[in-house]
Enzyme design. Sequence first.
Site, PDB file in Angstrom:
ATOM      1  N   HIS A 195     -81.869 -21.755  24.254  1.00 32.48           N
ATOM      2  CA  HIS A 195     -82.851 -20.621  24.617  1.00 32.48           C
ATOM      3  C   HIS A 195     -84.110 -20.968  23.913  1.00 32.48           C
ATOM      4  O   HIS A 195     -84.001 -21.179  22.795  1.00 32.48           O
ATOM      5  CB  HIS A 195     -82.401 -19.317  24.788  1.00 32.48           C
ATOM      6  CG  HIS A 195     -81.937 -18.819  23.367  1.00 32.48           C
ATOM      7  ND1 HIS A 195     -82.903 -18.101  22.869  1.00 32.48           N
ATOM      8  CD2 HIS A 195     -80.990 -18.790  22.498  1.00 32.48           C
ATOM      9  CE1 HIS A 195     -82.616 -17.473  21.683  1.00 32.48           C
ATOM     10  NE2 HIS A 195     -81.400 -17.889  21.506  1.00 32.48           N
ATOM     11  N   ASP A 248     -83.163 -19.325  15.683  1.00 24.15           N
ATOM     12  CA  ASP A 248     -82.694 -18.454  16.792  1.00 24.15           C
ATOM     13  C   ASP A 248     -83.833 -18.524  17.886  1.00 24.15           C
ATOM     14  O   ASP A 248     -84.481 -17.328  17.861  1.00 24.15           O
ATOM     15  CB  ASP A 248     -82.155 -17.138  16.497  1.00 24.15           C
ATOM     16  CG  ASP A 248     -81.509 -16.519  17.639  1.00 24.15           C
ATOM     17  OD1 ASP A 248     -81.495 -17.282  18.672  1.00 24.15           O
ATOM     18  OD2 ASP A 248     -81.248 -15.360  17.758  1.00 24.15           O
ATOM     19  N   GLU A 283     -82.969 -15.125  27.314  1.00 25.63           N
ATOM     20  CA  GLU A 283     -81.659 -15.006  26.660  1.00 25.63           C
ATOM     21  C   GLU A 283     -81.593 -13.800  25.667  1.00 25.63           C
ATOM     22  O   GLU A 283     -80.631 -13.043  25.827  1.00 25.63           O
ATOM     23  CB  GLU A 283     -81.426 -16.486  25.694  1.00 25.63           C
ATOM     24  CG  GLU A 283     -79.905 -16.521  25.388  1.00 25.63           C
ATOM     25  CD  GLU A 283     -79.531 -15.831  23.970  1.00 25.63           C
ATOM     26  OE1 GLU A 283     -78.294 -15.747  23.625  1.00 25.63           O
ATOM     27  OE2 GLU A 283     -80.413 -15.041  23.224  1.00 25.63           O
ATOM     28  N   GLU A 284     -82.361 -13.523  25.016  1.00 28.19           N
ATOM     29  CA  GLU A 284     -82.489 -12.345  24.154  1.00 28.19           C
ATOM     30  C   GLU A 284     -82.507 -11.032  24.797  1.00 28.19           C
ATOM     31  O   GLU A 284     -81.990 -10.018  24.264  1.00 28.19           O
ATOM     32  CB  GLU A 284     -83.681 -12.284  22.990  1.00 28.19           C
ATOM     33  CG  GLU A 284     -83.758 -13.642  22.115  1.00 28.19           C
ATOM     34  CD  GLU A 284     -82.541 -13.415  21.134  1.00 28.19           C
ATOM     35  OE1 GLU A 284     -81.579 -12.573  21.189  1.00 28.19           O
ATOM     36  OE2 GLU A 284     -82.384 -14.639  20.327  1.00 28.19           O
ATOM     37  N   ASP A 287     -77.270 -22.964  20.373  1.00 29.54           N
ATOM     38  CA  ASP A 287     -78.088 -21.571  20.064  1.00 29.54           C
ATOM     39  C   ASP A 287     -77.887 -21.357  18.621  1.00 29.54           C
ATOM     40  O   ASP A 287     -76.588 -20.919  18.212  1.00 29.54           O
ATOM     41  CB  ASP A 287     -77.308 -20.679  20.950  1.00 29.54           C
ATOM     42  CG  ASP A 287     -78.265 -19.245  20.445  1.00 29.54           C
ATOM     43  OD1 ASP A 287     -78.953 -19.166  19.727  1.00 29.54           O
ATOM     44  OD2 ASP A 287     -77.892 -18.188  21.442  1.00 29.54           O
ATOM     45  N   HIS A 306     -82.787 -12.419  13.844  1.00 30.70           N
ATOM     46  CA  HIS A 306     -83.456 -11.327  14.671  1.00 30.70           C
ATOM     47  C   HIS A 306     -84.564 -10.553  13.794  1.00 30.70           C
ATOM     48  O   HIS A 306     -85.259  -9.660  14.105  1.00 30.70           O
ATOM     49  CB  HIS A 306     -82.713 -10.410  15.344  1.00 30.70           C
ATOM     50  CG  HIS A 306     -81.943 -11.036  16.527  1.00 30.70           C
ATOM     51  ND1 HIS A 306     -81.203 -10.272  17.417  1.00 30.70           N
ATOM     52  CD2 HIS A 306     -82.059 -12.114  17.071  1.00 30.70           C
ATOM     53  CE1 HIS A 306     -80.676 -10.921  18.449  1.00 30.70           C
ATOM     54  NE2 HIS A 306     -81.181 -12.311  18.299  1.00 30.70           N
TER      55      HIS A 306
END
Length: 492
Positions: free
Chosen positions: A263, A275, A308-309, A337, A411
């Site tokens: 992603h 990420d 994606e998130e 990922d 994140h």
Amino acid sequence: MKSLSFILAAASLAVQGLATETLTPEKVEADIQLEELKRNLHNLNRIADANGGNRAFGLPGYKASLDYVLERAQTRFAPEYDTWVQPFNHTFAQVREISVTGPEGETVDVIPLIYNPSTGEEGITASLIDTPVDDERGSACFEDQWAGIDASGKLALVKRGSCAISDKLKLAKAHGALGVILYHNLESTPNSATLGAENIGLLVPVGTIPLAVGSAWSARLAAGETLTVKLYVDAVFDTRETWNIIAETKEGSPDSVIMLGAHLDSVQAGPGVNDDGSGTSALLEIMTAFRQYSGFPNKVRFAWWGAEESGLVGSLYYTSTLAPADADKIKFYFNYDMVGSPYPQFAVYAGDNAGDMLGAQALHDHLTAAGFPAYFGAFGSSSDYVGFLELGIASSGLFTGAGAPTDPCYHLACDTTDNVDYEALTANARAAAAVAAQLALADPATLPARNTTTLNPRSGRANIRAQFEKWRRAAEHATLEKTCAHAGDHTI
Ligand SMILES: *[C@@H]1O[C@H](CO)[C@@H](O)[C@H](O)[C@H]1NC(C)=O
Ligand SMILES: *[C@@H]1O[C@H](CO)[C@@H](O)[C@H](O)[C@H]1NC(C)=O
């Protein structure tokens, strides 16, 4: 003149494609270089820095990331690849400002959650009502845990953990709360999360605060004190267009395709270098390597997924809009990922489809031979393989871990170029390249056929369609509330 003749020569060769050497797994593996993987991550980090600190869906850093991939896939590599951009729409949400003010007028650390509703311009100032802590079942997760609590006109104090935050917020709303002060269930800094686009309109606003602050307030309430706190959330919702990039080799049969996906979007909270800059960079370098070679019977298709998130939106859009005959042509899907976590594990996905092991075993053997402690792990539900599994397409992939201890910057704003184990990233990208080549070279008759036994009405496509229907309703709701907000009613 020199450069002109070079361009002309390149242009005439381009008709045939530039690749003259025969593909082998060893060659593409050797082509994957740490410096190039690193360069991509620096560029993605720079893109985030220049665009408000992220590369998230609906924001300019995503568009810049898209352009970065297209410059290669579509522009420079046009002789060897067919590339298309697949547009789709999704509900965008952003918390522009959030604050929690404690009983003594102090400002408390608070983190925003995605799809958090607004409190209105005045914010919510109300007395705090506690809810019981239940670390086993999760606090305030079930109706019975709210028995006897009348939160009408109050802010409910709730501990995080176990169930979806949105479940806690729905129950708080049902019990009259104006909003929720959610305190973290770990000592660490609370990380961001999504409340889910499908929940727009169903939740009360929430502020997530540190464990120590929430526990202290809970103790004071238990001692009979009255605490008045303020929650302020300024959030926007609207529908935005975003994009997947699909690039495939001209070489190889269109009826027999090996697919690799990563992603391209980050969360709003940070630059998303591990990420999933890590997977994005690996795919870019594998694509760069493959263009030099020919002689493989199966096509190789690369996908960089959008949104994606926000809930695997791009990959689910792709898989849900694939005609069954086109799904049949995809013989294997590899998902990459988070493949460079700073304290990496070496998980190789393997499911219950007989075909999965073809790719999984190859990845596992490759990493083990290179001295990395690879192990097989089950698929979860939180990355872009989901749509492919639901279609019964054989799948695997690599994952080096999210959250502490493998990736404490998961994140967060600190998911920068400093948040990558470059040795792990290089090993994984090399394994991915070699295994992609191995499958691209395989006799098409030996590749796994799609397992359509999983396609019953209760799983698979019906689920995905239901998910899109929920998102469509949420988007309508968001549009409606935006219109209301413009009319002067600020309670989104
Ligand atoms: C996205 O929404 C816009 C505006 O409503 C519309 O014009 C466009 O066709 C939509 N795109 C897709 C792929 O549905
Ligand atoms: C097909 O999928 C089902 C359900 O996941 C599984 O039990 C079965 O073993 C699969 N068949 C093959 C041939 O992989």
